[in-house]
Design an enzyme around this catalytic site. Structure first.
Site, short mmCIF file in Angstrom:
data_model
loop_
_atom_site.label_atom_id
_atom_site.label_comp_id
_atom_site.label_asym_id
_atom_site.label_seq_id
_atom_site.Cartn_x
_atom_site.Cartn_y
_atom_site.Cartn_z
CG ASP A 120 9.87 3.33 -0.52
OD1 ASP A 120 9.36 4.26 -1.10
OD2 ASP A 120 9.10 2.80 0.45
CG HIS A 144 1.06 8.57 0.11
ND1 HIS A 144 0.45 9.11 0.94
CD2 HIS A 144 0.78 7.41 -0.19
CE1 HIS A 144 -0.29 8.25 1.61
NE2 HIS A 144 -0.17 6.96 0.66
O1 RIB Z 1 3.15 6.23 3.88
C1 RIB Z 1 3.18 6.33 2.24
C2 RIB Z 1 4.49 6.16 1.96
O2 RIB Z 1 5.16 4.66 2.02
C3 RIB Z 1 4.80 6.35 0.38
O3 RIB Z 1 6.15 7.00 0.23
C4 RIB Z 1 4.75 5.24 -0.13
O4 RIB Z 1 5.51 4.95 -1.38
C5 RIB Z 1 5.39 4.36 1.03
O5 RIB Z 1 6.89 4.27 0.89
CA CA Z 2 7.75 5.92 -1.48
#
Ligand code: RIB
Ligand code: CA
Length: 318
Positions: A11, A246
């Site tokens: 995303d 992340h």
């Molecule tokens: O909680 C973190 C995640 O949520 C990551 O993938 C960030 O890009 C959002 O999509």
């Molecule tokens: Ca993400």
């Protein structure tokens, strides 16, 4: 050993942009396609960001596919204000990128996963760093893929610490708990790279300054994008002292599982009630063979070093 084939499902916000860059540099896998989907931004923006970033990074040969535009249980989607704040209105920290003249492939992201599962089987790694809507839809259309795909390593969930949207849920899982539960409860070999480990891996402005100093387009743009993210993290998560890595951590673990220690555990996602969106062990499957695992610790220093080495080399040449 034969090189693995990797699909990223994103995303395309800021840490997703880091995941693309990381995936382009790993020697263990070829990035065979990228899916842009709703979450941090709307799907058309996610697709455009994927195209723009791949072209800027010198990889216009990597095809981009569109994912779904909303969750499996809704008919529309609006970006959450907190996502807009963390990733900017355009998903990449409101930094303008050189515009790609390419467009997304005709085939949907869902069908691309199915086709690749049949073509590559065990050699295929799928790395979703977004809501699990695309993968759940692929499983629904062709359940056989759960026995073909070599591994799914996803960024999402939290097992040992609270979520980042509510105390129970993490952002990617929160967008579509029903789809996430379908993926977790399928027989797919699955590794969850959740907040337990991703919030321990950080980047600071000292590091992004090194990218800016390269003087290249990619180096300067990525430094600006990630500095935006670091500033927001200082406001929203001041205890971390940097921005959480992340999504690139999920890519790194997908090709080098030794970066994390994991707890083997069959999991589920709560789909309603006060703990909706919680990722937790499935009490009904405790005595069944284990097909999934949750990362609970990470070699933070090794990963942060790998990220800097890989991305600096990539940005040097673009
Ligand atoms: O909680 C973190 C995640 O949520 C990551 O993938 C960030 O890009 C959002 O999509
Ligand atoms: Ca993400």
């Amino acid at each position: 050993m034969a090189k693995k084939k990797m699909i990223l499902d994103l995303d395309t916000g800021i840490d997703d942009a880091l995941a693309i860059a990381y995936a382009l540099t790993v020697p263990e896998a070829d990035l065979i396609g990228v899916i842009g989907s709703y979450g941090n931004v709307l799907t058309p923006q996610a697709v455009q960001n994927c195209l723009d970033l791949l072209d800027m990074l010198g990889h216009p040969e990597v095809p981009v596919f569109a994912g779904p535009t909303h969750s499996s249980t809704t008919t529309t989607f609006s970006v959450m204000p907190i996502s807009q704040r963390i990733h900017g209105m355009n998903g990449v920290g409101d930094v303008s990128l050189p515009h790609s003249s390419r467009t997304a492939e005709q085939m949907s992201g869902r069908d691309f996963i199915i086709e690749a599962a049949h073509q590559y089987g065990d050699d295929l790694i799928v790395v979703p760093t977004d809501p699990l809507t695309t993968l759940a839809a692929a499983i629904k259309k062709d359940p056989a893929i759960t026995h073909l795909i070599g591994n799914v390593t996803l960024m999402g969930g939290a097992l040992t610490i609270p979520g980042n949207v509510t105390p129970a849920t993490e952002a990617n899982i929160n967008q579509d708990p029903v789809a996430a539960n379908e993926v977790f409860q399928s027989p797919l070999p699955l590794t969850m790279v959740g907040l337990d480990v991703t919030t321990r891996t950080l980047l600071t402005k000292k590091k992004t300054a090194q990218w800016r100093a390269l003087g290249t387009t990619a180096g300067k743009k990525y430094a600006a994008i990630v500095d935006y993210y670091i500033d927001i993290y200082a406001d929203v998560h001041p205890h971390l002292n940097g921005c959480a890595l992340h999504d690139p951590l999920a890519v790194a673990v997908a090709v080098d599982p030794s970066l994390v220690t994991t707890l083997p555990l069959n999991m589920k996602v709560e789909v309603d009630g006060p703990c909706a969106g919680r990722t937790i062990g499935d009490e009904e499957l405790l005595d069944q063979p284990v097909h999934s695992q949750a990362a609970v610790n990470v070699d933070k220093d090794r990963f942060e070093q790998l990220l800097m080495t890989h991305l600096t080399t990539l940005f040097q040449n673009n």
